[in-house]
Design an enzyme around this catalytic site. Structure first.
Site, mmCIF file in Angstrom:
data_model
loop_
_atom_site.group_PDB
_atom_site.id
_atom_site.type_symbol
_atom_site.label_atom_id
_atom_site.label_comp_id
_atom_site.label_asym_id
_atom_site.label_seq_id
_atom_site.Cartn_x
_atom_site.Cartn_y
_atom_site.Cartn_z
ATOM 1 N N ASP A 78 -33.594 16.827 -19.317
ATOM 2 C CA ASP A 78 -34.144 15.993 -18.258
ATOM 3 C C ASP A 78 -33.220 16.064 -17.050
ATOM 4 O OD1 ASP A 78 -35.490 13.600 -16.967
ATOM 5 O OD2 ASP A 78 -36.364 13.469 -18.974
ATOM 6 N N HIS A 134 -34.680 9.417 -14.124
ATOM 7 C CA HIS A 134 -35.622 9.700 -15.205
ATOM 8 C C HIS A 134 -34.926 9.900 -16.546
ATOM 9 C CE1 HIS A 134 -38.931 11.955 -17.241
ATOM 10 N NE2 HIS A 134 -39.723 11.281 -16.428
ATOM 11 N N ASN A 158 -49.474 13.699 -17.503
ATOM 12 C CA ASN A 158 -50.115 12.578 -16.816
ATOM 13 C C ASN A 158 -51.285 13.033 -15.955
ATOM 14 O OD1 ASN A 158 -48.016 10.921 -17.829
ATOM 15 N ND2 ASN A 158 -46.713 11.473 -16.112
ATOM 16 N N SER A 202 -43.912 10.431 -20.057
ATOM 17 C CA SER A 202 -42.482 10.722 -20.106
ATOM 18 C C SER A 202 -41.746 9.754 -21.010
ATOM 19 C CB SER A 202 -41.878 10.645 -18.704
ATOM 20 O OG SER A 202 -42.159 11.782 -17.953
#
Length: 704
Positions: free
Chosen positions: A180, A224, A319, A384
């Site tokens: 990430d 994130h 998404n 996520s």
């Protein structure tokens, strides 16, 4: 950029200004051209980035899969390339090449000893969902308070985490890697469970000092990875929040530095390097809360390597709001996670599909904010965050059964999920998979490792093309394994289906798939890429058995021979040389040329000439990707007797029909006219374009 073909056009006709040639972006006859994407400096790698269609890549970097070191050395020498780095565990190398890597890839792909050759793709990342509001009543009951803060995701009606913890499943002894943006190892909720290592695959640097990591990572755009990590491993210390596996350890692996913007992902090679490093450094779970990859190449090899070493790979479904394949979630063997809201309903943004495994909370989840952005906690939404909850539950399984295979982990998550959740109250549906994950059910079911489901299977399908010239490796073929009895189109049918593309050796691999009987479908090279006639592609339909316990080293094998034409990676253009007006080949009204190619020379431009009288209604058409297949997004210039461009076109039709080109023009002067065929990339100066599948035919007619 040096553009010899267009320079020749300008030089030979004298009065043709370069700007006139590039005005095609705004003056189409007929049709419209999309805005050209210029190469730019990539914020993460300080490299020149080019774009062709949806493909964004490092312009002079090529990722190759090689069979052995001598093959790599030979390929680098042939391509006059420099080997920048290798990932020897999966036999993948990064080459720095001369010129545009998209063009070089077509030459490299046919070199002996290379399994594939791809431009070093830049990942676009997962699109965040639109704002979903908040859960005003998420702390309505005391069983939603964990540590200090309310976390509905962990309560008995959702992940049921406490029941697992009470049974001793808290992740102790299991290491999870978070691929990430940089996770904050200094955050109070995360510091105690940091494994003491963090990795930047682009720098090939391992960090063991938290202060140095934070110094190099802190950014207003990097949050994130911290959110993701906290849902997995936030420590149970009576403060802040707690993760679903609060005694597991974690390692951040940076695939998106997020230094100057939220989305500046490293390229494909470095993501693969990060996954392999994490596996080699003991990670049993790899969490991937990102999307935008492709179906084969370095990342697939890296994930297959991880799974062959007993490491589960978890990915967010995406998404997109749609039912579709997204990668890496759709790769065989990956545990794909969808998102649920506080009422255990599928969140509207969560991507659906047959490849979905299960679902977990992904709307308004309470997660840790990095200290460099003020610390504390926020409510965050997206698949996520359902993905790391899934990764954390996988860690609980590995704690109980360290010898479990990735497929066994996936299946125990699925068979213990709350199947009443979703559109099918009796089990699987394409929106939520096998239902809502339930860690407590896993603890109740997995009383011993004998309760694990059967091991998965590993398969390799080898394809050979047989045509008039003999046998050839079945390159660029499509392979589908479809479980017997699948009800096509049924949203509640759990029958597995896996897809893969063959490499340069004709191999398609499937890691950690469900054992059982399959219908096997194979088709020759994809005509949308290579072009050609449908009957030249060839197809095969048969059966295949995937055996429980087969491995990457000893997979289940199937050999398929297709009556199919092998793609020509070195086609001969019958009209070359025709790269200047002086070399232009003659074409007449009513004629369509044989198949020709924008290939073989830098910035290739092909010239044809014809004679027109005053008043002739000239119509010229390029039949390319839209009508013949192949990969050429064509561009066409019509040049008058005075050397001026009188018409030009990228995409035909108003509104646009397809990417083929067409010009119409009424001749105002008698004399010799020229047609110049090239690609949109070359015409708009957005990159060289030299695929061997850049095929076209030129058709000329007089409409009156």
């Amino acid at each position: 950029m040096h553009r010899p073909s267009l320079h020749n056009l300008s030089r030979n006709f004298g009065v043709v200004a370069l700007t006139a040639l590039l005005a095609a972006c705004g003056q189409q006859t007929p049709g419209t051209t999309p805005t050209a994407v210029k190469p730019k400096a990539d914020l993460s790698e300080h490299a020149t980035v080019a774009q062709s269609g949806k493909l964004k890549y490092v312009q002079n970097e090529l990722v190759v899969g090689y069979t052995d070191q001598s093959s790599l050395n030979r390929a680098a020498s042939t391509l006059k390339a420099t080997v920048v780095a290798t990932i020897p565990e999966i036999r993948v190398a990064l080459l720095r090449v001369q010129g545009d890597s998209l063009k070089v890839s077509s030459q490299a792909f046919r070199l002996p000893g290379l399994r594939y050759a791809q431009p070093n793709q830049i990942i676009t990342g997962e699109t965040p969902p639109a704002g979903q509001g908040n859960l005003n009543a998420q702390a309505a009951s005391t069983d939603q308070i964990f540590d200090e803060l309310p976390q509905y995701a962990l309560d008995p009606r959702h992940l049921n985490a406490k029941a697992a913890w009470d049974a001793g499943l808290d992740g102790q002894g299991v290491l999870v890697a978070v691929l990430d943006d940089p996770g904050d190892v200094s955050h109070p909720d995360l510091a105690a469970n940091w494994a003491g290592k963090a990795y930047n695959p682009f720098l090939d640097k391992v960090y063991t000092d938290a202060a140095e990591w934070v110094k190099d990572s802190a950014s207003e755009f990097a949050s994130h990875g911290t959110f993701v990590a906290s849902s997995i491993v936030a420590v149970d210390d009576g403060k802040g929040i707690v993760g679903v596996a609060p005694k597991a350890k974690w390692m951040p692996v940076v695939i998106n530095p997020a230094a100057k913007t939220e989305n500046e992902f490293y390229s494909y090679f470095y993501i693969a390097r990060g996954a392999v490093w994490a596996t080699n450094n003991g990670a049993r779970v790899l969490n991937n809360s990102w999307g935008g990859g492709v179906s084969f190449g370095a990342v697939k090899d890296a994930f297959d390597y991880a799974m062959s070493n007993g490491t589960a790979v978890v990915a967010s479904m995406g998404n997109s709001y749609y039912d579709e394949y997204q990668y890496p979630a759709a790769l065989p063997g990956v545990i794909a996670s969808g998102a649920l809201d506080g009422s255990n309903r599928k969140v509207t943004f969560s991507t659906s599909g047959r490849h979905i495994s299960s679902s977990a909370p992904g709307q308004d989840t309470m997660l840790a904010n990095p200290t460099w952005l003020g610390g504390g906690h926020e409510l965050i939404s997206g698949t996520s965050f359902s993905s790391p909850y899934t990764a954390g539950v996988a860690a609980l399984v590995y704690q109980k059964c360290p010898a479990a295979t990735p497929f066994q982990v996936r299946r125990i998550l699925e068979t213990t999920a709350n199947g009443s959740i979703g559109s099918n109250p009796n089990g699987f549906d394409r929106e939520t998979g096998w239902g809502a994950l339930n860690a407590g059910n896993i603890a109740k079911t997995l009383t011993s490792c004998d309760k694990l489901p059967a091991k998965g299977a590993n398969a390799r399908i080898n394809v050979t093309y047989l045509d008039a010239t003999g046998k050839h490796p079945g390159v660029l073929g499509d392979v589908i394994l479809r479980g017997k009895g699948m009800r096509a189109g049924a949203t509640d049918d759990p029958t597995p289906m896996y897809l893969s593309t063959t490499d340069a050796e004709g191999n398609a691999t499937f890691a950690e798939i469900a054992p059982g009987e399959y219908d096997l479908y194979v088709a020759g090279s994809d005509l949308s890429i290579t072009g050609g006639k449908l009957e030249e592609r060839g197809t095969y339909v048969g059966s295949f058995t995937a055996t429980s316990g087969s491995t990457r080293v000893k997979p289940d094998l199937k050999e398929v021979i297709l009556a199919a034409t092998s793609p020509d990676f070195n086609p001969v253009d019958p009209y070359e040389p025709n790269d200047t007006p002086a070399q232009a080949k003659t074409i007449a009204y009513g004629q369509t040329t044989n198949t020709a190619y924008i290939f073989g020379k830098p910035n290739d431009l092909d010239f044809f000439k014809f004679t027109a009288a005053v008043g002739d209604q000239i119509k010229a058409e390029v039949l390319a990707m839209g009508q013949l297949g192949g990969s050429l997004d064509s561009f066409l210039f019509l040049i008058g007797p005075d050397g001026k461009v009188v018409a030009q076109n990228d995409d035909r039709g108003e509104p646009r029909i397809d990417s083929d080109s067409e010009v119409t023009y009424t001749a105002k002067a008698a004399g010799t006219y020229y047609l110049a065929v090239t690609s949109f990339n070359i015409a708009s100066d957005t990159g060289d374009d030299g695929s061997p599948f850049n095929k076209y035919q030129l058709k000329l007619t007089k409409a009156n």
